[in-house]
Design a protein around this motif. Structure first.
Motif, short mmCIF file in Angstrom:
data_model
loop_
_atom_site.label_atom_id
_atom_site.label_comp_id
_atom_site.label_asym_id
_atom_site.label_seq_id
_atom_site.Cartn_x
_atom_site.Cartn_y
_atom_site.Cartn_z
N GLN A 98 -6.02 -8.93 -23.17
CA GLN A 98 -5.03 -9.11 -22.11
C GLN A 98 -4.67 -7.74 -21.54
O GLN A 98 -4.43 -6.79 -22.28
CB GLN A 98 -3.77 -9.78 -22.66
N GLY A 99 -4.64 -7.64 -20.20
CA GLY A 99 -4.34 -6.34 -19.62
C GLY A 99 -3.89 -6.43 -18.18
O GLY A 99 -3.78 -7.52 -17.60
N ILE A 100 -3.60 -5.28 -17.59
CA ILE A 100 -3.26 -5.18 -16.17
C ILE A 100 -4.55 -5.18 -15.38
O ILE A 100 -5.51 -4.48 -15.71
CB ILE A 100 -2.45 -3.90 -15.91
N ASP A 101 -4.60 -5.98 -14.32
CA ASP A 101 -5.84 -6.12 -13.56
C ASP A 101 -5.50 -6.26 -12.08
O ASP A 101 -5.61 -7.34 -11.50
CB ASP A 101 -6.63 -7.32 -14.07
N VAL A 102 -5.05 -5.16 -11.47
CA VAL A 102 -4.69 -5.17 -10.05
C VAL A 102 -5.90 -4.70 -9.26
O VAL A 102 -6.29 -3.53 -9.30
CB VAL A 102 -3.47 -4.26 -9.78
N ARG A 103 -6.52 -5.63 -8.54
CA ARG A 103 -7.74 -5.34 -7.79
C ARG A 103 -7.47 -4.39 -6.61
O ARG A 103 -6.32 -4.20 -6.23
CB ARG A 103 -8.34 -6.65 -7.26
N PRO A 104 -8.52 -3.79 -6.03
CA PRO A 104 -8.31 -2.88 -4.90
C PRO A 104 -7.49 -3.52 -3.78
O PRO A 104 -7.73 -4.66 -3.39
CB PRO A 104 -9.74 -2.58 -4.45
N HIS A 105 -6.53 -2.74 -3.27
CA HIS A 105 -5.64 -3.20 -2.21
C HIS A 105 -5.19 -1.98 -1.42
O HIS A 105 -5.20 -0.86 -1.93
CB HIS A 105 -4.43 -3.96 -2.79
N PRO A 106 -4.77 -2.17 -0.16
CA PRO A 106 -4.46 -1.02 0.71
C PRO A 106 -2.97 -0.69 0.76
O PRO A 106 -2.11 -1.51 0.45
CB PRO A 106 -4.92 -1.53 2.07
N HIS A 107 -2.68 0.54 1.18
CA HIS A 107 -1.31 0.98 1.47
C HIS A 107 -1.33 1.86 2.71
O HIS A 107 -2.32 2.56 2.97
CB HIS A 107 -0.74 1.82 0.32
N ILE A 108 -0.21 1.87 3.45
CA ILE A 108 0.03 2.86 4.50
C ILE A 108 1.50 3.27 4.44
O ILE A 108 2.35 2.53 3.95
CB ILE A 108 -0.28 2.33 5.92
N GLY A 109 1.80 4.47 4.95
CA GLY A 109 3.17 4.89 5.21
C GLY A 109 4.06 5.18 4.03
O GLY A 109 5.28 5.27 4.19
N LEU A 110 3.48 5.39 2.84
CA LEU A 110 4.29 5.58 1.63
C LEU A 110 3.54 6.40 0.60
O LEU A 110 2.35 6.68 0.74
CB LEU A 110 4.65 4.21 1.03
N SER A 111 4.27 6.77 -0.45
CA SER A 111 3.66 7.32 -1.66
C SER A 111 3.98 6.37 -2.81
O SER A 111 5.12 5.92 -2.94
CB SER A 111 4.21 8.71 -1.98
N THR A 112 2.98 6.04 -3.62
CA THR A 112 3.22 5.24 -4.81
C THR A 112 3.44 6.19 -5.99
O THR A 112 2.79 7.23 -6.09
CB THR A 112 2.04 4.31 -5.13
N VAL A 113 4.36 5.80 -6.87
CA VAL A 113 4.71 6.63 -8.02
C VAL A 113 4.63 5.77 -9.28
O VAL A 113 5.40 4.82 -9.43
CB VAL A 113 6.12 7.23 -7.87
N THR A 114 3.71 6.10 -10.16
CA THR A 114 3.54 5.35 -11.41
C THR A 114 4.07 6.18 -12.56
O THR A 114 3.66 7.34 -12.75
CB THR A 114 2.06 5.01 -11.64
N TRP A 115 4.97 5.57 -13.35
CA TRP A 115 5.61 6.26 -14.48
C TRP A 115 5.68 5.30 -15.65
O TRP A 115 6.24 4.22 -15.55
CB TRP A 115 7.01 6.72 -14.10
N LEU A 116 5.08 5.68 -16.77
CA LEU A 116 5.01 4.80 -17.93
C LEU A 116 5.86 5.30 -19.09
O LEU A 116 5.92 6.50 -19.37
CB LEU A 116 3.55 4.68 -18.40
N PHE A 117 6.50 4.35 -19.77
CA PHE A 117 7.19 4.61 -21.04
C PHE A 117 6.26 4.30 -22.21
O PHE A 117 6.29 4.97 -23.24
CB PHE A 117 8.45 3.75 -21.17
N ASP A 118 5.45 3.24 -22.05
CA ASP A 118 4.49 2.82 -23.08
C ASP A 118 3.23 2.31 -22.40
O ASP A 118 3.28 1.78 -21.29
CB ASP A 118 5.06 1.68 -23.95
N GLY A 119 2.10 2.46 -23.09
CA GLY A 119 0.84 1.92 -22.59
C GLY A 119 0.09 2.90 -21.70
O GLY A 119 0.42 4.08 -21.62
N SER A 120 -0.94 2.39 -21.03
CA SER A 120 -1.73 3.22 -20.12
C SER A 120 -2.31 2.35 -19.02
O SER A 120 -2.49 1.14 -19.20
CB SER A 120 -2.85 3.95 -20.87
N ILE A 121 -2.60 2.97 -17.89
CA ILE A 121 -3.20 2.29 -16.74
C ILE A 121 -4.30 3.18 -16.20
O ILE A 121 -4.16 4.41 -16.18
CB ILE A 121 -2.15 2.01 -15.64
#
Length: 285
Positions: free
Chosen positions: A45-68
């Motif tokens: 079981q895991g995270i499975d976010v397929r390719p998707h687009p973004h415009i006009g922003l910055s995404t910020v990923t911050w983890l306490f536990d686990g890995s991506i």
């Protein structure tokens, strides 16, 4: 203002969305704020976010536990672990995927973290896309009297993160031991505190985990930890006008979002090397 996030169950993996909220679209430039988990992932079981687009922003990923594992259309291929920072600027357009790496799928593990988006000022909405990964040891940490504050982005408590931002903001992960007190600086007009774990007290009121607190400009605020607690400090200067948000697109222009929708439909965005064949279709509405 107290914002109670909306909870969504993604098949055994809970996500709580604090921003955008009905009463508050942004805190400083932060326009999207999701708590992922905590969840205990079983083997397979895991995270499975397929390719998707973004415009006009910055995404910020911050983890306490686990890995991506992050991949994007610039060719970036980067695992992220707790204490590390993934900062991806979409600008005029980028595509990325977020998955659990195969070796991680083989074991039981906990996943817990924060996914946020930072809206770009109008003058940078069409900037070139970029990706930055900052290792844990390069992010400043302030340890003092039972409080540990890691500065993720911007400047706070006299320390500055090395990550490039396009607006005046602050973002920090703070761990507080029971009974400690932390004053919230008044340097920025818009300030928020998200209680990720434990409970904190502000002006005699106690707030439990899973609450976003937004404070009036200039108010003297002190956070007190009832027990051990973990909070995210976020905010900055007000954005230069409201933003439209549709799916993964953020813009000051409705027409720009319509153009991005058409670009994704027509496969005009760049592909993600190493993840070329899969994608998330444009939603129907």
């Amino acid at each position: 203002m107290v914002i109670v996030p909306r909870a969504r169950d993604l098949g055994g993996f809970e996500v709580r969305r604090a921003l955008p909220a009905a009463r508050k679209q942004m805190v400083g430039p932060f326009i999207f704020f999701d708590q992922m988990g905590p969840a205990l992932m079983q083997p397979g079981q895991g995270i499975d976010v397929r390719p998707h687009p973004h415009i006009g922003l910055s995404t910020v990923t911050w983890l306490f536990d686990g890995s991506i594992y992050h991949r994007d259309s610039l060719g970036s291929s980067q695992p992220i672990s707790p204490g590390e920072l993934n900062w991806m600027t979409a600008g005029r357009g980028i595509v990325h995927s977020e998955r659990t790496a195969p070796p991680e799928l083989a074991r039981e593990r906990k996943v817990f973290g924060i996914q946020s988006w930072v809206a770009l000022p109008k003058q940078f909405e069409e900037t070139a896309p970029a990706f930055d990964h900052v290792e844990a040891h390069k992010l400043p940490v302030i340890d003092e009297r039972g409080i540990s504050a890691r500065i993720i982005a911007g400047s706070l408590y006299g320390a500055t993160s090395p990550v490039k931002t396009h607006s005046d903001l602050f973002y920090a992960d703070v761990q507080m031991t029971a009974g400690t007190a932390l004053p919230l600086p008044v340097d920025h007009e818009e300030r928020g505190v998200y209680v990720a774990e434990g409970e904190i007290e502000v002006a005699g009121q106690v707030f439990e985990q899973g609450r976003l607190l937004v404070f009036r400009p200039g108010d003297a605020i002190t956070l007190r930890a009832k027990g051990n607690a973990r909070v995210m400090l976020l905010g900055g200067e007000p954005m230069d006008g409201p933003r439209y948000i549709w799916w993964n697109f953020v813009s000051s222009s409705k027409e720009r979002i319509e153009a991005a929708k058409d670009d994704w439909k027509q496969a005009h965005f760049a592909i993600v090397p190493g993840d070329e064949t899969d994608f998330i279709p444009l939603p129907d509405k």
